[in-house]
Design a protein around this motif. Structure first.
Motif, short mmCIF file in Angstrom:
data_model
loop_
_atom_site.label_atom_id
_atom_site.label_comp_id
_atom_site.label_asym_id
_atom_site.label_seq_id
_atom_site.Cartn_x
_atom_site.Cartn_y
_atom_site.Cartn_z
N TRP A 149 0.85 -1.20 0.00
CA TRP A 149 0.00 0.00 0.00
C TRP A 149 0.87 1.23 0.00
CZ3 TRP A 149 0.23 3.77 3.76
CH2 TRP A 149 -0.74 4.78 3.69
N GLN A 150 0.36 2.32 -0.57
CA GLN A 150 1.02 3.62 -0.44
C GLN A 150 -0.02 4.72 -0.53
OE1 GLN A 150 3.87 4.24 -3.58
NE2 GLN A 150 2.49 3.59 -5.20
N GLY A 151 0.28 5.84 0.13
CA GLY A 151 -0.67 6.95 0.14
C GLY A 151 -0.02 8.19 0.72
N SER A 152 -0.77 9.27 0.76
CA SER A 152 -0.28 10.53 1.31
C SER A 152 -1.43 11.28 1.95
CB SER A 152 0.38 11.39 0.23
OG SER A 152 -0.56 11.71 -0.78
N ALA A 153 -1.09 12.24 2.83
CA ALA A 153 -2.12 13.01 3.51
C ALA A 153 -1.57 14.37 3.91
CB ALA A 153 -2.64 12.26 4.74
N LEU A 154 -2.46 15.34 3.99
CA LEU A 154 -2.12 16.71 4.38
C LEU A 154 -3.12 17.20 5.41
CD1 LEU A 154 -0.74 19.56 3.95
CD2 LEU A 154 -2.40 19.91 2.12
N ALA A 155 -2.62 17.90 6.42
CA ALA A 155 -3.49 18.56 7.39
C ALA A 155 -2.97 19.97 7.60
CB ALA A 155 -3.52 17.80 8.71
N SER A 156 -3.88 20.94 7.75
CA SER A 156 -3.47 22.34 7.87
C SER A 156 -4.47 23.11 8.72
CB SER A 156 -3.37 22.99 6.49
OG SER A 156 -3.24 24.38 6.59
N THR A 157 -3.96 24.07 9.48
CA THR A 157 -4.85 24.94 10.27
C THR A 157 -5.66 25.85 9.35
OG1 THR A 157 -3.04 26.53 10.51
CG2 THR A 157 -3.36 24.94 12.30
N ALA A 158 -5.23 26.02 8.12
CA ALA A 158 -5.95 26.88 7.17
C ALA A 158 -7.30 26.28 6.78
CB ALA A 158 -5.11 27.13 5.93
N GLU A 159 -7.50 24.99 7.05
CA GLU A 159 -8.76 24.34 6.69
C GLU A 159 -9.94 24.97 7.41
OE1 GLU A 159 -8.33 20.19 7.54
OE2 GLU A 159 -6.44 20.05 6.46
N ASN A 160 -9.70 25.50 8.62
CA ASN A 160 -10.79 26.05 9.43
C ASN A 160 -10.77 27.57 9.49
OD1 ASN A 160 -11.69 23.43 10.18
ND2 ASN A 160 -10.03 23.32 11.68
N GLN A 161 -9.92 28.20 8.70
CA GLN A 161 -9.85 29.65 8.71
C GLN A 161 -10.86 30.24 7.75
OE1 GLN A 161 -5.83 30.90 7.95
NE2 GLN A 161 -5.00 29.82 9.72
N ASN A 162 -11.54 31.26 8.21
CA ASN A 162 -12.52 31.96 7.36
C ASN A 162 -12.34 33.46 7.57
OD1 ASN A 162 -14.63 32.87 5.85
ND2 ASN A 162 -16.25 31.90 7.06
N ASN A 163 -11.67 34.10 6.64
CA ASN A 163 -11.37 35.53 6.79
C ASN A 163 -12.24 36.42 5.91
OD1 ASN A 163 -9.16 34.91 8.50
ND2 ASN A 163 -7.92 34.42 6.71
N SER A 164 -13.27 35.84 5.28
CA SER A 164 -14.05 36.60 4.31
C SER A 164 -14.87 37.71 4.96
CB SER A 164 -14.97 35.65 3.54
OG SER A 164 -15.84 34.98 4.42
N GLY A 165 -15.22 37.58 6.26
CA GLY A 165 -16.11 38.55 6.89
C GLY A 165 -15.45 39.84 7.26
N GLY A 166 -14.15 39.88 7.44
CA GLY A 166 -13.50 41.09 7.92
C GLY A 166 -12.78 41.88 6.86
N GLY A 167 -12.86 41.49 5.62
CA GLY A 167 -12.17 42.22 4.57
C GLY A 167 -10.67 42.11 4.70
N LEU A 168 -9.97 43.04 4.06
CA LEU A 168 -8.51 43.01 4.04
C LEU A 168 -7.92 43.18 5.43
CD1 LEU A 168 -5.88 42.92 2.47
CD2 LEU A 168 -6.09 45.38 2.08
N VAL A 169 -8.48 44.11 6.21
CA VAL A 169 -7.98 44.35 7.57
C VAL A 169 -8.17 43.12 8.43
CG1 VAL A 169 -8.27 45.72 9.67
CG2 VAL A 169 -8.38 46.83 7.43
N GLY A 170 -9.33 42.49 8.31
CA GLY A 170 -9.59 41.27 9.08
C GLY A 170 -8.64 40.15 8.73
N MET A 171 -8.31 40.03 7.45
CA MET A 171 -7.38 38.99 7.02
C MET A 171 -5.98 39.24 7.57
SD MET A 171 -8.67 38.63 3.07
CE MET A 171 -7.54 37.33 2.61
N LEU A 172 -5.55 40.51 7.59
CA LEU A 172 -4.23 40.86 8.12
C LEU A 172 -4.15 40.58 9.62
CD1 LEU A 172 -3.63 44.22 6.21
CD2 LEU A 172 -2.33 42.11 5.93
N VAL A 173 -5.21 40.98 10.34
CA VAL A 173 -5.24 40.74 11.78
C VAL A 173 -5.24 39.26 12.09
CG1 VAL A 173 -6.62 41.01 13.88
CG2 VAL A 173 -6.36 42.93 12.30
N SER A 174 -6.05 38.50 11.35
CA SER A 174 -6.13 37.05 11.56
C SER A 174 -4.79 36.39 11.31
CB SER A 174 -7.19 36.44 10.64
OG SER A 174 -7.25 35.04 10.79
N ALA A 175 -4.10 36.80 10.25
CA ALA A 175 -2.80 36.23 9.94
C ALA A 175 -1.80 36.54 11.04
CB ALA A 175 -2.30 36.76 8.60
#
Length: 225
Positions: A149-175
């Motif tokens: 068998w062989q396979g691969s997997a990826l996990a990231s904290t970005a999966e649960n990030q949602n910065n669309s509500g705060g605009g550019l400023v919100g995205m900068l603060v979140s980052a």
């Protein structure tokens, strides 16, 4: 004009059908896995291709649980690592070059799991900050040398990030906030646990099969016939 529009619709429909056919997944070939039918697994310390020196042993410490839950006996990873070092193999690259037959002779396991960590740790960009762990693995039968068998997997904290509500400023603060959190806590280790679980899951397409100690062992074998 209408004729041209009709022709355009036909072309788009043909493209959609072709794309749909191309994305269909073919069944994973488990024939070697079922033929060799391993019940015990030796996990070698992962090769670390990331810049973070903690990556190998962080992932190694979290692979026993998903394999045991899948129904396999897993040789204690700390004992395996120490045995390698006592025999002069001091790093994962050297350990991975050991012949399968020799590993079977020394450890007595049916199969060995070889893992490589390609991403581990945090990355900071202007608008995003994430912790990601990516790993690939292959299971080799130590008695026959077959690839099971062989396979691969990826996990990231970005999966649960949602910065669309705060605009550019919100995205900068979140980052910026995420970058501070990443530097104060070892979030990589937790993300590595998620990536390891995904890599060795029996529930995903192309995942490993359930082992003899799993209550789903017979069901998995029948499902792949």
């Amino acid at each position: 004009m209408r004729f041209n529009s009709f022709k355009t619709l036909l072309v788009l429909a043909a493209v959609a059908l072709t794309t749909g056919c191309a994305t269909q997944q073919t069944p994973y070939d488990y024939s070697a896995f079922e033929r060799n039918n391993p019940s015990s697994i030796l996990v070698l310390p992962p090769i670390n291709s990331s810049p973070d020196v903690k990556a190998s042993y962080s992932v190694l410490s979290q692979v026993t649980a998903p394999l045991a839950e899948a129904g396999y006996y897993v040789l204690p990873v700390a004992v395996v690592d120490e045995t390698f070092k006592q025999n002069g193999l001091m790093n994962a690259d050297e350990m991975h070059t050991a012949p399968p037959a020799k590993l079977h002779e020394i450890f007595g396991a049916d199969a060995a799991l070889y893992i490589e960590v390609s991403r581990y740790g945090s990355s900071y960009k202007v608008l995003t900050s994430e912790v990601a762990v990516e790993a690939s693995g292959k299971l080799i039968d130590l008695r026959s040398g077959d690839l099971l068998w062989q396979g691969s997997a990826l996990a990231s904290t970005a999966e649960n990030q949602n910065n669309s509500g705060g605009g550019l400023v919100g995205m900068l603060v979140s980052a910026a906030v995420n970058q501070v959190l990443n530097s104060l806590t070892d979030r990589s280790h937790d993300v590595a646990g998620i990536a390891s679980g995904r890599l060795l899951s029996t529930q995903r397409y192309g995942g490993i099969l359930n082992g003899p100690r799993s209550p789903f062992y017979k069901q998995a074998r029948l499902a792949n016939r």
